[in-house]
Design a protein around this motif. Structure first.
Motif, PDB file in Angstrom:
ATOM      1  N   VAL A  28     -17.284 -54.758 -55.532  1.00 52.46           N
ATOM      2  CA  VAL A  28     -16.319 -55.512 -56.334  1.00 52.46           C
ATOM      3  C   VAL A  28     -16.982 -56.014 -57.617  1.00 52.46           C
ATOM      4  CG1 VAL A  28     -14.968 -57.652 -56.398  1.00 52.46           C
ATOM      5  CG2 VAL A  28     -14.807 -56.127 -54.421  1.00 52.46           C
ATOM      6  N   GLU A  29     -18.210 -56.510 -57.509  1.00 51.00           N
ATOM      7  CA  GLU A  29     -18.907 -57.069 -58.666  1.00 51.00           C
ATOM      8  C   GLU A  29     -19.413 -56.011 -59.636  1.00 51.00           C
ATOM      9  OE1 GLU A  29     -22.103 -59.429 -57.110  1.00 51.00           O
ATOM     10  OE2 GLU A  29     -20.739 -60.755 -56.033  1.00 51.00           O
ATOM     11  N   GLN A  30     -19.967 -54.911 -59.088  1.00 51.65           N
ATOM     12  CA  GLN A  30     -20.696 -53.970 -59.939  1.00 51.65           C
ATOM     13  C   GLN A  30     -20.125 -52.559 -59.953  1.00 51.65           C
ATOM     14  OE1 GLN A  30     -24.906 -54.124 -59.189  1.00 51.65           O
ATOM     15  NE2 GLN A  30     -24.842 -56.293 -58.760  1.00 51.65           N
ATOM     16  N   LEU A  96      -4.443 -55.627 -51.007  1.00 58.58           N
ATOM     17  CA  LEU A  96      -4.764 -55.621 -52.430  1.00 58.58           C
ATOM     18  C   LEU A  96      -4.973 -57.020 -52.990  1.00 58.58           C
ATOM     19  CD1 LEU A  96      -2.238 -52.870 -53.513  1.00 58.58           C
ATOM     20  CD2 LEU A  96      -4.740 -52.668 -53.490  1.00 58.58           C
ATOM     21  N   ALA A  97      -4.745 -58.035 -52.176  1.00 54.47           N
ATOM     22  CA  ALA A  97      -4.911 -59.429 -52.620  1.00 54.47           C
ATOM     23  C   ALA A  97      -6.393 -59.773 -52.729  1.00 54.47           C
ATOM     24  CB  ALA A  97      -4.209 -60.371 -51.647  1.00 54.47           C
ATOM     25  N   GLY A  98      -6.677 -60.884 -53.397  1.00 55.14           N
ATOM     26  CA  GLY A  98      -8.064 -61.328 -53.552  1.00 55.14           C
ATOM     27  C   GLY A  98      -8.874 -60.266 -54.283  1.00 55.14           C
ATOM     28  N   LEU A 103     -11.730 -53.710 -55.119  1.00 49.79           N
ATOM     29  CA  LEU A 103     -12.365 -52.860 -54.117  1.00 49.79           C
ATOM     30  C   LEU A 103     -11.732 -51.473 -54.107  1.00 49.79           C
ATOM     31  CD1 LEU A 103     -14.419 -52.559 -51.831  1.00 49.79           C
ATOM     32  CD2 LEU A 103     -12.644 -53.392 -50.274  1.00 49.79           C
ATOM     33  N   VAL A 104     -10.409 -51.402 -54.170  1.00 50.89           N
ATOM     34  CA  VAL A 104      -9.720 -50.107 -54.198  1.00 50.89           C
ATOM     35  C   VAL A 104     -10.156 -49.303 -55.418  1.00 50.89           C
ATOM     36  CG1 VAL A 104      -7.458 -49.010 -54.533  1.00 50.89           C
ATOM     37  CG2 VAL A 104      -7.744 -50.787 -52.801  1.00 50.89           C
ATOM     38  N   LEU A 105     -10.241 -49.942 -56.572  1.00 44.99           N
ATOM     39  CA  LEU A 105     -10.678 -49.242 -57.779  1.00 44.99           C
ATOM     40  C   LEU A 105     -12.109 -48.725 -57.618  1.00 44.99           C
ATOM     41  CD1 LEU A 105      -9.167 -51.547 -60.543  1.00 44.99           C
ATOM     42  CD2 LEU A 105      -8.445 -49.217 -59.929  1.00 44.99           C
TER      43      LEU A 105
END
Length: 181
Positions: A28-30, A96-98, A103-105
């Protein structure tokens, strides 16, 4: 036997949970470019050699994370077509929340056949679930088309508009999908 499930609730389970949590945070971050075993090890508190031994590569860890996301989904059966589709849309919207959209991307951008196979299986399972719903309600509708109509508005709002999915969007997606059945 699936990685990390040999001793549910034991050290193996705790190690797997820590590694998958760290991997999710890093993705998610990187994004995929930042996924390195040493970063996963540092973030999870699990030695790098242990991660290599269990998963083999960052792609193995990411594939296990993707598999885990799809394994926690309970089938929906509310008794009505509109209820089933709305419940499935809500369940997908909740994923898809939060940090779910990010994450999906990141998972979609990952360039590894194992990860893409797991993602493909996730969507095959959703098509099968939609197939069961339309069959249960006596329709010959194409489950793939129904799924695309159901998921499209959710992904559009979360991934393209980068907005939280509203209840109105969930209802509209379920309604649009129900018109095909």
């Amino acid at each position: 036997m699936t990685v990390g499930l040999q001793r549910p609730g034991g050290r193996t389970s705790r190690t797997r949970a820590a590694v998958l949590s760290a991997t999710r945070e890093l993705l998610v971050e990187q994004g995929p470019g930042g996924m390195r075993m040493e970063l996963i090890a540092r973030r999870s508190g699990v030695h790098r050699s242990s991660i290599y031994r269990r998963w083999g590569s960052p792609a193995g860890v990411v594939a296990d994370l993707a598999r885990e996301i799809g394994s926690n989904l309970e089938p929906v059966e509310t008794g009505t077509l509109s209820g089933d589709l709305a419940a499935m849309a809500r369940r997908l919207a909740d994923q898809l929340a939060g940090d779910g959209a990010a994450l999906v991307l990141a998972l979609s951008a990952w360039r590894d056949p194992e990860v893409h196979q797991v993602l493909g299986q996730f969507w095959a399972d959703r098509r099968e679930e939609i197939g069961a719903i339309v069959s249960r309600h006596g329709s010959p509708a194409d489950p793939g088309v129904v799924l695309r109509v159901l998921v499209g508005p959710l992904h559009y709002q979360a991934l393209l508009e980068k907005q939280p999915i509203t209840n109105d969007t969930v209802r509209a997606a379920a309604h649009a999908a129900s018109t095909l059945v």
